[in-house]
Design an enzyme around this catalytic site. Structure first.
Site, PDB file in Angstrom:
ATOM      1  N   CYS A 128       0.837  -1.190   0.000  1.00  0.00           N
ATOM      2  CA  CYS A 128       0.000   0.000   0.000  1.00  0.00           C
ATOM      3  C   CYS A 128       0.878   1.248   0.000  1.00  0.00           C
ATOM      4  CB  CYS A 128      -0.901   0.041   1.243  1.00  0.00           C
ATOM      5  SG  CYS A 128      -2.278  -1.106   1.175  1.00  0.00           S
ATOM      6  N   CYS A 142      -4.159   4.769   2.719  1.00  0.00           N
ATOM      7  CA  CYS A 142      -3.938   4.588   1.291  1.00  0.00           C
ATOM      8  C   CYS A 142      -5.260   4.794   0.557  1.00  0.00           C
ATOM      9  CB  CYS A 142      -3.387   3.189   1.022  1.00  0.00           C
ATOM     10  SG  CYS A 142      -4.558   1.871   1.452  1.00  0.00           S
ATOM     11  N   HIS A 163      -5.256   3.595   7.677  1.00  0.00           N
ATOM     12  CA  HIS A 163      -4.470   2.560   8.347  1.00  0.00           C
ATOM     13  C   HIS A 163      -4.321   2.858   9.834  1.00  0.00           C
ATOM     14  CE1 HIS A 163      -2.597   0.072   4.982  1.00  0.00           C
ATOM     15  NE2 HIS A 163      -3.328   0.966   4.346  1.00  0.00           N
ATOM     16  N   HIS A 190      -8.363   0.269   6.460  1.00  0.00           N
ATOM     17  CA  HIS A 190      -7.563  -0.715   5.729  1.00  0.00           C
ATOM     18  C   HIS A 190      -6.384  -1.165   6.588  1.00  0.00           C
ATOM     19  CE1 HIS A 190      -5.266  -2.239   2.049  1.00  0.00           C
ATOM     20  NE2 HIS A 190      -6.414  -2.868   2.040  1.00  0.00           N
ATOM     21  N   TYR A 206     -15.482  -3.163  30.077  1.00  0.00           N
ATOM     22  CA  TYR A 206     -14.767  -4.210  29.352  1.00  0.00           C
ATOM     23  C   TYR A 206     -15.591  -5.498  29.337  1.00  0.00           C
ATOM     24  CZ  TYR A 206     -10.648  -1.195  29.666  1.00  0.00           C
ATOM     25  OH  TYR A 206      -9.770  -0.148  29.546  1.00  0.00           O
ATOM     26  N   ASN A 221      -5.813  -1.016  19.207  1.00  0.00           N
ATOM     27  CA  ASN A 221      -6.685  -0.268  18.309  1.00  0.00           C
ATOM     28  C   ASN A 221      -5.862   0.682  17.435  1.00  0.00           C
ATOM     29  OD1 ASN A 221      -8.715   1.210  17.078  1.00  0.00           O
ATOM     30  ND2 ASN A 221      -9.272   2.340  18.931  1.00  0.00           N
ATOM     31  N   CYS A 242     -12.084   3.702  21.653  1.00  0.00           N
ATOM     32  CA  CYS A 242     -11.637   2.908  22.795  1.00  0.00           C
ATOM     33  C   CYS A 242     -11.618   3.728  24.083  1.00  0.00           C
ATOM     34  CB  CYS A 242     -10.279   2.282  22.517  1.00  0.00           C
ATOM     35  SG  CYS A 242      -9.017   3.434  21.943  1.00  0.00           S
ATOM     36  N   HIS A 243     -11.679   5.066  23.967  1.00  0.00           N
ATOM     37  CA  HIS A 243     -11.728   5.903  25.172  1.00  0.00           C
ATOM     38  C   HIS A 243     -13.067   5.754  25.900  1.00  0.00           C
ATOM     39  CE1 HIS A 243     -13.417   8.410  21.935  1.00  0.00           C
ATOM     40  NE2 HIS A 243     -14.185   8.938  22.878  1.00  0.00           N
ATOM     41  N   SER A 296     -15.513  -1.791  35.251  1.00  0.00           N
ATOM     42  CA  SER A 296     -16.838  -2.037  35.820  1.00  0.00           C
ATOM     43  C   SER A 296     -17.114  -1.143  37.027  1.00  0.00           C
ATOM     44  CB  SER A 296     -16.972  -3.505  36.234  1.00  0.00           C
ATOM     45  OG  SER A 296     -16.844  -4.352  35.104  1.00  0.00           O
ATOM     46  N   GLU A 336     -17.106  14.829  25.439  1.00  0.00           N
ATOM     47  CA  GLU A 336     -18.342  14.257  24.916  1.00  0.00           C
ATOM     48  C   GLU A 336     -19.509  14.489  25.863  1.00  0.00           C
ATOM     49  OE1 GLU A 336     -17.869  10.222  23.672  1.00  0.00           O
ATOM     50  OE2 GLU A 336     -16.251  10.679  22.258  1.00  0.00           O
TER      51      GLU A 336
END
Length: 231
Positions: free
Chosen positions: A52, A71, A76, A136, A165, A188, A196-197, A202, A225
């Site tokens: 690529c 690409c 990526h 990709h 999790y 990630n 993932c943030h 728990s 957020e």
């Protein structure tokens, strides 16, 4: 008469034996090429991925410099180059996300990624309605559990939401794989777009981010957020 009968039986036996050998040899020759073709196809796919032509766009954001690489087929990686915590950045730091350095020509997927990031930092409520770029990177393809976790996270955990999790492991189809979910978060390749943030412990603690090196960034993103971008 007996000689003729014996000769006929011998001829039939020879024909059956030679035909059986020919049939076995034929089958062997038929079976072998497909396995070779599959192996060659897999090898060619890996070669195409490694070949690529990637380009990188650099952006300035409230988190610091963000580098987006990709690409023609998709994004990526997204790298957040941490310098200091957002709260410690100077007043001159951009409140949104602006392009700092870009190649002369970029793919539509890279441009789409830049537009999404700019919306996320300036008008985060609108980011959810924008189309995501194609990805990709091998970690986001296939049916491996880690890939499935990232896909579920991106699809089902929306802006302003969090998930544990353990709960994410359940959503991905394996309730006992909370530890593996943590491993998937660490690997990630496209943080922010695959959020993932938003994955927390728990107990409600935000937990580590970017292999434990950017915990302050994770808390900033969650606040950003929850306050609709006013953080």
């Amino acid at each position: 008469m007996q000689r003729a009968l014996f000769a006929s039986c011998r001829a039939n036996l020879l024909w059956f034996t030679s035909s059986k050998k020919a049939y076995s040899l034929k089958n062997y020759r038929i079976r072998k090429p497909p396995s070779c073709t599959l192996w060659q196809g897999s090898k060619m796919k890996k070669q195409r991925e490694s070949q690529c032509t990637q380009k990188t766009i650099s952006l300035l954001s409230p988190l610091g410099t963000i580098q987006v690489s990709g690409c023609e087929n998709g994004v990526h990686t997204i790298q957040i180059l941490m310098d200091v915590a957002p709260a410690e950045r100077s007043s001159e730091a951009p409140l949104s996300c602006v392009v700092n350095d870009s190649p002369a020509e970029t793919s539509p997927e890279l441009q789409r990624c830049v537009e999404w990031l700019q919306a996320y930092f300036s008008e985060p409520q609108t980011a959810g309605s924008l189309p995501l770029p194609a990805f990709h990177h091998p970690a986001l393809q296939g049916d491996a559990f880690s890939s499935r976790v990232l896909q579920v996270l991106q699809r089902d955990v929306k802006f302003g939401e969090t998930v544990s999790y353990k709960r994410l492991a359940e959503m991905a189809g394996n309730p006992k794989a909370a530890r593996a979910v943590g491993g998937a978060m660490r690997k990630n390749p496209v943080p922010l777009l695959v959020p993932c943030h938003r994955v927390i412990s728990s107990s409600g603690q935000s937990g580590p981010y970017m292999s434990g090196k950017g915990d302050h960034l994770k808390q900033w993103l969650l606040t950003h957020e929850s306050q609709g971008g006013e953080g």
